[in-house]
Design a protein around this motif. Structure first.
Motif, short mmCIF file in Angstrom:
data_model
loop_
_atom_site.label_atom_id
_atom_site.label_comp_id
_atom_site.label_asym_id
_atom_site.label_seq_id
_atom_site.Cartn_x
_atom_site.Cartn_y
_atom_site.Cartn_z
N TRP A 1 -2.61 -1.24 8.51
CA TRP A 1 -3.55 -1.42 7.40
C TRP A 1 -4.97 -1.02 7.80
O TRP A 1 -5.73 -0.58 6.94
CB TRP A 1 -3.50 -2.85 6.89
N HIS B 1 7.10 1.69 -1.40
CA HIS B 1 5.88 1.28 -0.69
C HIS B 1 4.99 0.37 -1.52
O HIS B 1 3.77 0.43 -1.43
CB HIS B 1 5.11 2.52 -0.22
N GLN B 2 5.61 -0.52 -2.29
CA GLN B 2 4.85 -1.50 -3.05
C GLN B 2 4.90 -2.89 -2.41
O GLN B 2 4.13 -3.77 -2.79
CB GLN B 2 5.41 -1.60 -4.48
N GLU C 1 -6.85 -7.91 3.21
CA GLU C 1 -7.74 -8.00 2.06
C GLU C 1 -9.13 -7.46 2.39
O GLU C 1 -9.78 -6.84 1.54
CB GLU C 1 -7.83 -9.45 1.58
N LYS D 1 -9.14 -3.69 2.23
CA LYS D 1 -9.10 -3.21 0.85
C LYS D 1 -10.43 -3.42 0.12
O LYS D 1 -10.73 -2.70 -0.84
CB LYS D 1 -7.98 -3.93 0.08
N LYS E 1 -1.81 2.14 1.24
CA LYS E 1 -3.14 1.74 0.77
C LYS E 1 -3.10 0.77 -0.40
O LYS E 1 -4.08 0.06 -0.64
CB LYS E 1 -3.97 2.96 0.42
N ASP E 2 -1.99 0.74 -1.16
CA ASP E 2 -1.94 -0.15 -2.31
C ASP E 2 -1.40 -1.54 -1.98
O ASP E 2 -1.35 -2.41 -2.84
CB ASP E 2 -1.07 0.48 -3.41
N LEU E 3 -0.98 -1.75 -0.75
CA LEU E 3 -0.45 -3.05 -0.36
C LEU E 3 -1.58 -4.07 -0.21
O LEU E 3 -2.55 -3.82 0.50
CB LEU E 3 0.31 -2.96 0.96
N GLY E 4 -1.43 -5.20 -0.87
CA GLY E 4 -2.36 -6.30 -0.69
C GLY E 4 -1.67 -7.45 0.01
O GLY E 4 -0.46 -7.43 0.24
N ASP F 1 1.44 -8.82 -1.38
CA ASP F 1 2.62 -7.95 -1.35
C ASP F 1 3.34 -7.98 0.00
O ASP F 1 4.34 -7.30 0.17
CB ASP F 1 2.22 -6.50 -1.65
#
Length: 366
Positions: free
Chosen positions: A31, A115-116, A255, A258, A300-303, A306
């Protein structure tokens, strides 16, 4: 049970690990690298060669050859993330190496198809496993050992031996490998501007040099390193409690990555990309900016919401409370779920020593 038995340290008393001279760190470098995906569209192409020069890859595939599990073929990925405890160079302030460096922290990151979502399985360093024979980075043969501590795989054979050990344990092919050390971890956190956490109870660990009152804190790099090394003031004082702290911190780190406003701050973007590429040692399939950007773009969309984190199901070794043994059936549940690209069932970790204790609740993201 083989040569590994003779090296087991028998112990009695409260279940807690020996502090020793090694103090380690961890970071989920996948990340941190996600910031690099912004480089391609930000007008900073001139820094490509500078960033590319920061990366030094390890050719895992060449060292392991063809005798490996097959890949999933469905778009999911498995990444082995290791925290190295080397005391060389800038890391010398944390003590002296008692032999070769070991991997204090190991995490198998499974990114699901699409990849979600992702699952992260922490493997305790003190887990007794059957380490396979492998070849080190110099091409020398390294004998296998029964009931060896998991983190000795990296010590005796380097990254490729650590990957082979995880693949034998799990039956999963590791598509990628990423390693980070103390100094890289600290600099990454500082470049991010710190990581915000909330402590529910005081932390006072003289071994990790961290002292925090209950409340919300923005930790700098040194404090973050102290947190992920802390074990003596949380839970039962063992490495399992430390893993619980690390998992909480990693969610906060995700987090923070992001939330950094790099779109409006080119210098911040460059500093973050420069720090991230210096902080990690990836496998050779991720050792250029182009490759790393492509990989990070899928994450990049993983928080934090998730990412599901568990610890490999284990029990304390009856012969030595400073060691743990995998729970075979429960561990197989974990690996089978990931192999089938399914969530890890709650039942898999219910009886695990790593799922008990109070360290999980010590740190909340805030």
């Amino acid at each position: 049970m083989g040569d590994g038995n003779s090296s087991r340290i028998r112990g009695r008393g409260r279940r807690r690990g020996k502090p020793g001279r090694r103090r380690r760190a961890t970071v989920i470098a996948a990340w941190s690298a996600a910031a690099l995906v912004l480089v391609g569209g930000s007008g900073l192409g001139y820094v490509y060669f500078k960033l590319n020069g920061n990366l030094n890859g390890v050719d895992i595939n060449a060292q392991l050859g063809r005798d490996r599990p097959a890949g999933s073929g469905n778009g999911s990925e498995n990444i082995l993330v290791l925290g190295s405890d080397s005391r060389s160079g800038a890391n010398a302030e944390y003590g002296q190496d008692g032999g070769g460096a070991r991997s204090d922290t190991a995490m198998v990151v499974h990114v699901y198809k699409g990849h979600q979502r992702a699952s992260v399985v922490s493997v305790p360093r003190d887990t007794l496993i059957d380490r396979p024979a492998c070849t080190d980075s110099d091409g020398a043969a390294v004998a296998g050992q029964r009931l060896a501590m998991f983190n000795t795989a990296y010590e005796v054979g380097g990254p490729a031996c650590a990957v082979k050990t995880v693949e034998q344990m799990s039956g999963l092919r590791m598509d990628h490998y990423i390693e980070v050390d103390f100094t890289g971890f600290k600099k990454l956190v500082d470049t991010l501007g710190g990581v915000k956490i909330t402590t529910t109870r005081p932390i006072d660990d003289p071994k990790s040099h961290l002292k925090l009152a209950p409340g919300t804190h923005t930790l700098n790099g040194e404090q973050s390193l102290g947190l992920v090394r802390t074990r003596h003031s949380v839970g039962d004082g063992s490495d399992l409690g430390r893993i619980q702290l690390q998992q909480s911190f990693i969610k906060a780190l995700i987090e923070q990555v992001k939330s950094v406003g790099v779109f409006s701050d080119p210098k911040k973007l460059y500093d973050l990309a420069d720090t991230a590429t210096r902080a990690i040692t990836p496998d050779s399939q991720l050792d250029t900016v182009d490759k790393l950007v492509g990989f990070a773009g899928g994450l990049k969309d993983l928080g934090a919401q998730d990412v599901h984190m568990v610890t490999l199901p284990v029990r304390y070794d009856p012969a030595d409370p400073n060691r743990v043994l995998p729970l075979p059936a429960a561990a197989q549940q974990v690996w089978t779920a990931l192999k089938q690209d399914r969530p890890v069932p709650a039942s898999a970790t219910r009886e695990s020593a790593g799922d008990k204790g109070s360290a999980h609740s010590v740190v909340n993201t805030g």
